[in-house]
Structures are given as C-alpha cells and as structure tokens.
Design a protein around this motif. Structure first.
Motif, PDB file in Angstrom:
ATOM      1  N   ASN A  68       0.847  -1.182   0.000  1.00 39.14           N
ATOM      2  CA  ASN A  68       0.000   0.000   0.000  1.00 39.14           C
ATOM      3  C   ASN A  68       0.889   1.240   0.000  1.00 39.14           C
ATOM      4  O   ASN A  68       1.962   1.253   0.594  1.00 39.14           O
ATOM      5  CB  ASN A  68      -0.912  -0.013   1.225  1.00 39.14           C
TER       6      ASN A  68
ATOM      7  N   ILE B  77      -3.575  -2.092  -2.664  1.00 38.75           N
ATOM      8  CA  ILE B  77      -3.493  -3.183  -3.647  1.00 38.75           C
ATOM      9  C   ILE B  77      -3.755  -4.486  -2.907  1.00 38.75           C
ATOM     10  O   ILE B  77      -3.149  -4.749  -1.867  1.00 38.75           O
ATOM     11  CB  ILE B  77      -2.108  -3.215  -4.327  1.00 38.75           C
TER      12      ILE B  77
ATOM     13  N   ARG C 230      -2.954  -8.967  -5.934  1.00 44.13           N
ATOM     14  CA  ARG C 230      -2.663  -7.900  -6.913  1.00 44.13           C
ATOM     15  C   ARG C 230      -3.653  -7.865  -8.073  1.00 44.13           C
ATOM     16  O   ARG C 230      -3.412  -7.191  -9.062  1.00 44.13           O
ATOM     17  CB  ARG C 230      -1.243  -8.023  -7.457  1.00 44.13           C
TER      18      ARG C 230
ATOM     19  N   SER D  93      -7.235  -3.072  -7.101  1.00 46.76           N
ATOM     20  CA  SER D  93      -6.706  -2.015  -6.240  1.00 46.76           C
ATOM     21  C   SER D  93      -7.790  -0.959  -6.029  1.00 46.76           C
ATOM     22  O   SER D  93      -8.797  -0.929  -6.752  1.00 46.76           O
ATOM     23  CB  SER D  93      -5.456  -1.375  -6.848  1.00 46.76           C
TER      24      SER D  93
END
Lengths: 111, 114
Positions: free
Chosen positions: A54, A64, A68, A71
């Motif tokens: 982050n 995030i 991944r 986000s």
C-alpha cells in the motif's frame, strides 16, 4: 499490458472519502499500478503508483490486494476540486513509454 | 514541484499556417512527449524525445515535426495547419531513460484551425 476495468462513473459527498476501484486480474509480477486523473480542460495529473505494498502520498492512498488483481484509490477527504476522470493503468516500469488511458471513472464530488 | 509550461492555452490559426507550440519543463527531465487528445480517441502520442536533438515518432506523426535544441524545451511544429489538427495538445515530461511512468503534463493548448 494488463487490461484494467473501472466503473464508468461514481458520486461522492464533499468531505467524505472517495474510494475508486480498479480490476486488473491479468497483472503480471513486474507490472505496477498507476493512477492519473484529468480535471476538465486540463492536462492529466499523476497521482500515485504501487507494486504490491500500500502507498500513500499527499494526494491519495493506494490499496493493492494481496493477489494484486485489484486495487483501490482513496481520496481521504474529497473536495469539489477532486471532480475529474480517474484512470487506472498497469504498466512495467522503465523507459520512455507513452501513456495510454482506458475509459476511466468519472468521479463527481457533490456539495 | 515539477512544472511543465506550454506557450499558449488557446490558439486559433488559419488553414495552411505554420504553427509552433512550445513546451518547457524545469526538472531536468530527459524524456519529453507531445500528445493530442480528442473526444472518444483518448491520448495519442505524436512524437517523443529522450535527449537533446533526439526524437522518435509516435503513433500519429504525420503533419507534425518537433525540435529539441535544449533539454528543457520541446517544440511541436505543424508545418501547414489543417482543420483535422484542431485538438487539445498536451506536452509531458518524465525523468530518465530507465525511469518511471510518472509523466508530468502541462496545462494543454487548445488549438482551433479554421
């Protein structure tokens, strides 16, 4: 480059936190998440970027997810001047690369 | 703060005129870019430069040329303006060849060719 998906529009009340989501499920290990915004009739403005941790700066925070694949950009205390189109981009870092925007999210801050 | 300035915010020119758009950045960035932005077409790269006197064509270089005689200054030239070059023109800069994707933009020049 990995594709990103953003909602076309969002509304937020002035003074509240604006949370803008972005999906990037095909992101690869060396790709960063970048956020830009464009206020009407002005040039685009870089906001923030991150890889997996982050990030926070004076403008915003970037969260995030651990995998991944998505986000969230957070504007902690939105003002009327934050009304803009916000773009989430996924790119590898390095080199003189052209900027390519998708459709973005049109964020409207209401008084 | 990085500052990118463009010579004009609004410009009106006639068809066939030679038009100069100038961009200056004050952060010693190596890379500079010229884009145009049109509704429904997004940002399109015209030319970029990664060093003084170096230039590379972008996606839509036809009808344009560029000049970079000094590191801080990148000029876009419309040799003979046409109505289809009416657009918003945006200059950007970014540091380093092995650098980053944080591009810093000027305020834009809205060019109208009549």
């Amino acid at each position: 480059d990995a594709k990103t998906t953003q909602p076309p529009s969002m509304d937020c009340a002035e003074g509240r936190a604006a949370n803008l989501p972005c999906n990037h499920s095909t992101i690869s290990g060396n790709e960063y998440v970048y956020w830009y915004r464009q206020i009407h009739s002005q040039g685009p403005q870089y906001i923030i970027h991150g890889l997996k941790n982050n990030e926070t700066n004076e403008m915003a925070s970037l969260i995030i997810t651990e995998d991944r694949k998505s986000s969230t950009l957070i504007l902690p205390h939105a003002t009327l001047r934050d009304t803009a189109v916000y773009y989430c981009i996924v790119r590898v870092r390095g080199g003189a690369q052209k900027l390519v925007f998708g459709q973005g999210t049109r964020l409207t801050i209401n008084p | 703060d990085v500052k990118v300035t463009q010579s004009s915010r609004y410009l009106v020119k006639r068809t066939g005129e030679k038009v100069f758009l100038e961009c200056v950045q004050d952060m010693d960035h190596e890379n500079m870019f010229w884009y145009r932005q049109d509704p429904g077409l997004g940002l399109r790269l015209i030319y970029f430069s990664y060093d003084v006197k170096m230039k590379e064509k972008g996606d839509i270089p036809e009808g344009y040329s560029v000049s970079r005689e000094k590191k801080e200054r990148f000029s876009l030239i419309l040799e003979s303006a046409s109505t289809n070059q009416t657009s918003m023109y945006l200059c950007a800069s970014t540091p380093g060849l092995a650098g980053t994707y944080e591009q810093y933009f000027g305020p834009g020049t809205r060019l109208t060719v009549t």
